[in-house]
Design a protein around this motif. Structure first.
Motif, PDB file in Angstrom:
ATOM      1  N   ASP A   1       0.818  -1.215   0.000  1.00 28.21           N
ATOM      2  CA  ASP A   1       0.000   0.000   0.000  1.00 28.21           C
ATOM      3  C   ASP A   1       0.852   1.265   0.000  1.00 28.21           C
ATOM      4  N   ASP A   2       2.056   1.182   0.566  1.00 32.43           N
ATOM      5  CA  ASP A   2       2.940   2.350   0.591  1.00 32.43           C
ATOM      6  C   ASP A   2       3.797   2.437  -0.667  1.00 32.43           C
ATOM      7  N   VAL A   3       4.176   1.290  -1.208  1.00 32.53           N
ATOM      8  CA  VAL A   3       5.080   1.291  -2.371  1.00 32.53           C
ATOM      9  C   VAL A   3       4.302   1.594  -3.654  1.00 32.53           C
ATOM     10  N   LEU A   4       3.318   0.792  -3.937  1.00 32.41           N
ATOM     11  CA  LEU A   4       2.412   1.029  -5.069  1.00 32.41           C
ATOM     12  C   LEU A   4       1.140   0.231  -4.797  1.00 32.41           C
ATOM     13  N   PRO A   5       0.087   0.886  -4.367  1.00 35.04           N
ATOM     14  CA  PRO A   5      -1.114   0.163  -3.926  1.00 35.04           C
ATOM     15  C   PRO A   5      -1.676  -0.738  -5.022  1.00 35.04           C
ATOM     16  N   LEU A   6      -2.032  -1.971  -4.625  1.00 35.08           N
ATOM     17  CA  LEU A   6      -2.570  -2.945  -5.577  1.00 35.08           C
ATOM     18  C   LEU A   6      -4.073  -2.771  -5.759  1.00 35.08           C
ATOM     19  N   GLY A   7      -4.703  -1.984  -4.883  1.00 32.77           N
ATOM     20  CA  GLY A   7      -6.159  -1.879  -4.938  1.00 32.77           C
ATOM     21  C   GLY A   7      -6.781  -3.226  -4.621  1.00 32.77           C
ATOM     22  N   SER A   8      -7.967  -3.442  -5.151  1.00 30.55           N
ATOM     23  CA  SER A   8      -8.623  -4.721  -4.915  1.00 30.55           C
ATOM     24  C   SER A   8      -8.177  -5.737  -5.959  1.00 30.55           C
ATOM     25  N   LEU A   9      -7.380  -6.705  -5.521  1.00 27.98           N
ATOM     26  CA  LEU A   9      -6.948  -7.736  -6.476  1.00 27.98           C
ATOM     27  C   LEU A   9      -8.136  -8.562  -6.947  1.00 27.98           C
ATOM     28  N   LYS A  10      -9.086  -8.786  -6.019  1.00 28.53           N
ATOM     29  CA  LYS A  10     -10.267  -9.571  -6.389  1.00 28.53           C
ATOM     30  C   LYS A  10     -11.026  -8.870  -7.524  1.00 28.53           C
ATOM     31  N   ALA A  11     -11.273  -7.587  -7.330  1.00 30.25           N
ATOM     32  CA  ALA A  11     -12.004  -6.836  -8.361  1.00 30.25           C
ATOM     33  C   ALA A  11     -11.228  -6.800  -9.668  1.00 30.25           C
ATOM     34  N   LYS A  12      -9.917  -6.670  -9.548  1.00 27.21           N
ATOM     35  CA  LYS A  12      -9.101  -6.604 -10.767  1.00 27.21           C
ATOM     36  C   LYS A  12      -9.181  -7.916 -11.537  1.00 27.21           C
ATOM     37  N   PHE A  13      -8.952  -9.047 -10.846  1.00 24.26           N
ATOM     38  CA  PHE A  13      -9.000 -10.345 -11.534  1.00 24.26           C
ATOM     39  C   PHE A  13     -10.396 -10.613 -12.090  1.00 24.26           C
ATOM     40  N   GLU A  14     -11.412 -10.247 -11.326  1.00 23.12           N
ATOM     41  CA  GLU A  14     -12.781 -10.466 -11.812  1.00 23.12           C
ATOM     42  C   GLU A  14     -13.071  -9.605 -13.042  1.00 23.12           C
ATOM     43  N   ALA A  15     -12.557  -8.390 -13.010  1.00 19.61           N
ATOM     44  CA  ALA A  15     -12.756  -7.514 -14.174  1.00 19.61           C
ATOM     45  C   ALA A  15     -12.091  -8.095 -15.420  1.00 19.61           C
ATOM     46  N   PHE A  16     -10.993  -8.840 -15.195  1.00 20.29           N
ATOM     47  CA  PHE A  16     -10.314  -9.511 -16.307  1.00 20.29           C
ATOM     48  C   PHE A  16     -10.954 -10.871 -16.616  1.00 20.29           C
ATOM     49  N   ASP A  17     -12.063 -11.177 -15.936  1.00 23.28           N
ATOM     50  CA  ASP A  17     -12.859 -12.381 -16.204  1.00 23.28           C
ATOM     51  C   ASP A  17     -12.179 -13.674 -15.754  1.00 23.28           C
ATOM     52  N   TRP A  18     -11.464 -13.604 -14.636  1.00 22.35           N
ATOM     53  CA  TRP A  18     -10.926 -14.809 -14.004  1.00 22.35           C
ATOM     54  C   TRP A  18     -11.901 -15.308 -12.938  1.00 22.35           C
ATOM     55  N   ASP A  19     -11.822 -16.578 -12.643  1.00 17.48           N
ATOM     56  CA  ASP A  19     -12.560 -17.157 -11.529  1.00 17.48           C
ATOM     57  C   ASP A  19     -11.684 -16.998 -10.276  1.00 17.48           C
ATOM     58  N   VAL A  20     -12.166 -16.229  -9.299  1.00 12.10           N
ATOM     59  CA  VAL A  20     -11.337 -15.853  -8.147  1.00 12.10           C
ATOM     60  C   VAL A  20     -11.750 -16.614  -6.890  1.00 12.10           C
ATOM     61  N   ILE A  21     -10.772 -17.191  -6.220  1.00  7.59           N
ATOM     62  CA  ILE A  21     -11.015 -17.835  -4.923  1.00  7.59           C
ATOM     63  C   ILE A  21     -10.219 -17.075  -3.874  1.00  7.59           C
ATOM     64  N   GLU A  22     -10.900 -16.623  -2.821  1.00  7.10           N
ATOM     65  CA  GLU A  22     -10.198 -15.922  -1.748  1.00  7.10           C
ATOM     66  C   GLU A  22      -9.859 -16.918  -0.639  1.00  7.10           C
ATOM     67  N   LEU A  23      -8.590 -16.940  -0.295  1.00  2.10           N
ATOM     68  CA  LEU A  23      -8.125 -17.836   0.764  1.00  2.10           C
ATOM     69  C   LEU A  23      -7.580 -16.958   1.893  1.00  2.10           C
ATOM     70  N   LYS A  24      -8.391 -16.825   2.947  1.00  4.23           N
ATOM     71  CA  LYS A  24      -8.002 -15.918   4.028  1.00  4.23           C
ATOM     72  C   LYS A  24      -6.935 -16.532   4.928  1.00  4.23           C
ATOM     73  N   GLU A  25      -6.966 -17.850   5.073  1.00  8.97           N
ATOM     74  CA  GLU A  25      -6.004 -18.515   5.962  1.00  8.97           C
ATOM     75  C   GLU A  25      -4.924 -19.213   5.143  1.00  8.97           C
ATOM     76  N   GLY A  26      -4.078 -18.394   4.542  1.00  8.40           N
ATOM     77  CA  GLY A  26      -3.048 -18.923   3.648  1.00  8.40           C
ATOM     78  C   GLY A  26      -1.889 -19.597   4.356  1.00  8.40           C
ATOM     79  N   ASN A  27      -1.911 -19.643   5.684  1.00  9.17           N
ATOM     80  CA  ASN A  27      -0.893 -20.395   6.412  1.00  9.17           C
ATOM     81  C   ASN A  27      -1.503 -21.595   7.127  1.00  9.17           C
ATOM     82  N   SER A  28      -2.711 -21.977   6.723  1.00  7.46           N
ATOM     83  CA  SER A  28      -3.350 -23.177   7.259  1.00  7.46           C
ATOM     84  C   SER A  28      -3.349 -24.254   6.184  1.00  7.46           C
ATOM     85  N   CYS A  29      -2.695 -25.380   6.500  1.00 12.83           N
ATOM     86  CA  CYS A  29      -2.612 -26.458   5.505  1.00 12.83           C
ATOM     87  C   CYS A  29      -4.005 -26.909   5.072  1.00 12.83           C
TER      88      CYS A  29
END
Lengths: 281, 317
Positions: free
Chosen positions: A188-216
């Motif tokens: 966010d300080d270097v160059l904000p990515l904004g909403s990656l979900k919205a960006k990928f969806e706008a590009f017509d990708w199927d997006v899965i959000e994984l909130k617990e990325g350190n849980s096997c």
């Protein structure tokens, strides 16, 4: 299939390998590597179908491409402990005459590596090419990738993201290591990515959000969900929220350990937090 | 002096298109990728006849190079097509890491190289591409001289395992090499025998070198013309054998004198047999708009310029 404990032991050993590799040569990237220890472990131990008798063409195998090559310590550890090359070879990380270069390469023919990465932003394009070749070869196995979130600042990614949707590259599962940090600080300080979900969806990708990325368990569920969504005309991306430096208390919650090795004392503390499970190299 | 017959002016890019279409029929692993320049690259026939193996990438050259690199992993032989400028300078790091360093079997096919692109001007007239590509370890660099040679080279590079940069152009130029030639990568072709001066030329300058040799012959100067279609690996033996006889050399190319054929020849000579050399090349400058003939005249890249340099270098012996 491993038990939950076996998988957790694998992850802990991978963390030790990461820390010891980077410490030994006083260089490398422990933060992102630690943050993705679970992802690599689940991918190679539970999800992908591959042979350790390495062949470049990977015919009838799932393939993985690491785009953010600087997290090589986790990649090398998991490849070695999955049987691609001797675990002892981790001793050669970043040393002269080694197959374990600072960033992964095919140049020294290390089994498990199919493309050089390090200069960022190139891996998704390569993966799309490999996915296209699989379709031409009537090979129904899948292509997996990993990308840094900061890496998405490279424009080539967006060329590739646009192409993959436009051309229905649906045998591809990309994962973004969404730790919201990069070498100079918070994304966010270097160059904000904004909403990656919205960006990928706008590009017509199927997006899965994984909130617990350190849980096997959560990673396994997300990857299995992603697999079930392949072959439906859209590329699939998992936005995997991780903690940079995960598993070592003083490396978490900061970008400071992105590209810095621990001192002798710091290593000792970090290893105490991750006791030996499968045997050090 | 041996003379050559121009069977009719035709563009080298059409030789590429014809070779690619033939490869499509002969080799099921050949795939073609284009960044929104199908017509300019003459890739229409391949696209029409092999649609499943043709990939329109759009205006995204970096992505094209990466996709091509990835396709090789599945055993494909990708031929990428765009202008020389967008094939090299724009995507140098992608070629360096994903293709050259990774040792991938990608054929980077580049049209509209050099000044003879003409009216589009300097933004599109790359004169640095040979240098960029030859500096990459493991990269083969080829610059063909006419339609027949470009077609033969296109067929030959599919058989070569490793990255290749194939450079050709837009204008219609003399077609004079044999239709049924066998193209040997790294093997120079001696076109005329001579004793007074060696002229080593590549690309569009090869025909100009032959025209220059004719004019020199009329002036009583015997010129040995060598067609050096492969700049890397360079046929050093052919060059050294020739200068051991003539004791002076002119190199001719549609490229900057920094980084081009001339420098590769100079390095070879400095190492093995120091020899006076003159360079027909652009002099560290960008191009500009104009007709191909006007540009070649203004920037000193034609038969007249070769004759002048030959006469100059002979005096330096």
């Amino acid at each position: 299939m491993s038990t939950t404990q076996q998988l957790q032991d694998f992850v802990t050993q991978v963390r030790r390998d990461i820390l010891r590799q980077v410490h030994q040569v006083n260089s490398g990237h422990p933060g992102g590597s630690l943050g993705c220890a679970e992802f690599f472990s689940v991918l190679y131990q539970e999800v992908m179908d591959y042979s350790t008798d390495f062949k470049m063409n990977g015919e009838n195998e799932d393939l993985f491409f690491l785009s953010n090559g600087h997290i090589s310590p986790v990649f090398y550890s998991v490849l070695a402990r999955s049987g691609f090359f001797p675990v002892d070879e981790l001793n050669t990380f970043r040393k002269i005459d080694s197959r374990l270069q600072g960033h992964p390469t095919t140049h020294e023919a290390l089994p498990g590596i199919r493309i050089a990465s390090g200069s960022l932003g190139q891996g998704l394009s390569v993966a799309i090419g490999a996915a296209a070749a699989k379709k031409l070869n009537n090979d129904d196995k899948l292509i997996y990738t990993l990308h840094g979130d900061g890496e998405l600042q490279e424009g080539q990614n967006w060329e590739a993201i646009m192409y993959a949707a436009g051309n229905k590259v649906d045998n591809l599962i990309a994962t973004v290591d969404y730790n919201k940090k990069q070498i100079d600080g918070a994304t966010d300080d270097v160059l904000p990515l904004g909403s990656l979900k919205a960006k990928f969806e706008a590009f017509d990708w199927d997006v899965i959000e994984l909130k617990e990325g350190n849980s096997c368990d959560a990673i396994k569920s997300a990857l299995n969900e992603a697999k079930s969504r392949t072959g439906k005309g859209k590329p699939v991306v998992i936005l995997m929220e991780t903690e940079m430096g995960n598993g070592v208390d003083f490396m978490m919650g900061t970008h400071a350990w992105h590209g810095k090795a621990p001192s002798d004392e710091q290593l000792k503390t970090a290893l105490e937090q991750n006791p030996e499970t499968l045997g050090d190299y | 002096m041996k003379t050559y017959n121009n069977t009719g002016n035709v563009d080298t890019r059409s030789g590429f298109g014809a070779g690619l279409e033939e490869l499509g029929k002969k080799n099921p692993n050949v795939v073609a990728l284009c960044a929104d320049l199908i017509g300019s690259l003459k890739m229409d026939a391949f696209k029409e006849n092999h649609p499943e193996r043709f990939f329109q990438i759009g205006i995204a050259e970096a992505n094209m190079i990466g996709i091509a690199a990835g396709m090789t992993i599945g055993g494909k032989i990708p031929f990428t097509g765009t202008f020389a400028n967008f094939s090299t300078g724009r995507v140098y790091d992608q070629i360096r890491q994903s293709v050259a360093y990774s040792g991938k079997n990608v054929k980077i096919c580049a049209s509209h190289a050099g000044l003879t692109l003409g009216e589009d001007g300097a933004t599109h007239q790359i004169l640095e591409d040979i240098g960029l590509m030859k500096m990459l370890p493991g990269m083969t660099v080829i610059n063909t001289c006419d339609y027949n040679q470009t077609k033969a080279a296109t067929l030959a590079i599919a058989e070569h395992d490793g990255p290749v940069y194939l450079r050709f152009g837009r204008p219609k130029v003399a077609n004079f090499t044999p239709e049924d030639q066998k193209f040997e990568i790294g093997k120079a072709v001696q076109l005329t025998e001579g004793t007074d001066v060696t002229i080593v030329a590549t690309g569009h300058l090869v025909w100009e070198a032959l025209e220059a040799a004719k004019e020199l012959n009329e002036k009583g100067v015997s010129a040995e013309v060598i067609n050096i279609h492969t700049i890397k690996p360079l046929d050093e033996k052919a060059i050294l054998d020739s200068v051991s006889k003539t004791r002076c050399i002119v190199t001719a190319e549609e490229h900057n004198f920094f980084g081009g054929l001339g420098e590769s020849v100079a390095r070879t000579l400095a190492e093995h047999q120091p020899t006076p050399q003159e360079f027909v090349a652009t002099q560290d400058t960008f191009g500009e708009s104009g007709t191909p003939a006007q540009l070649m005249e203004k920037y000193g890249l034609n038969a007249k310029a070769i004759v002048e340099k030959a006469q100059k270098v002979i005096k330096r012996k």
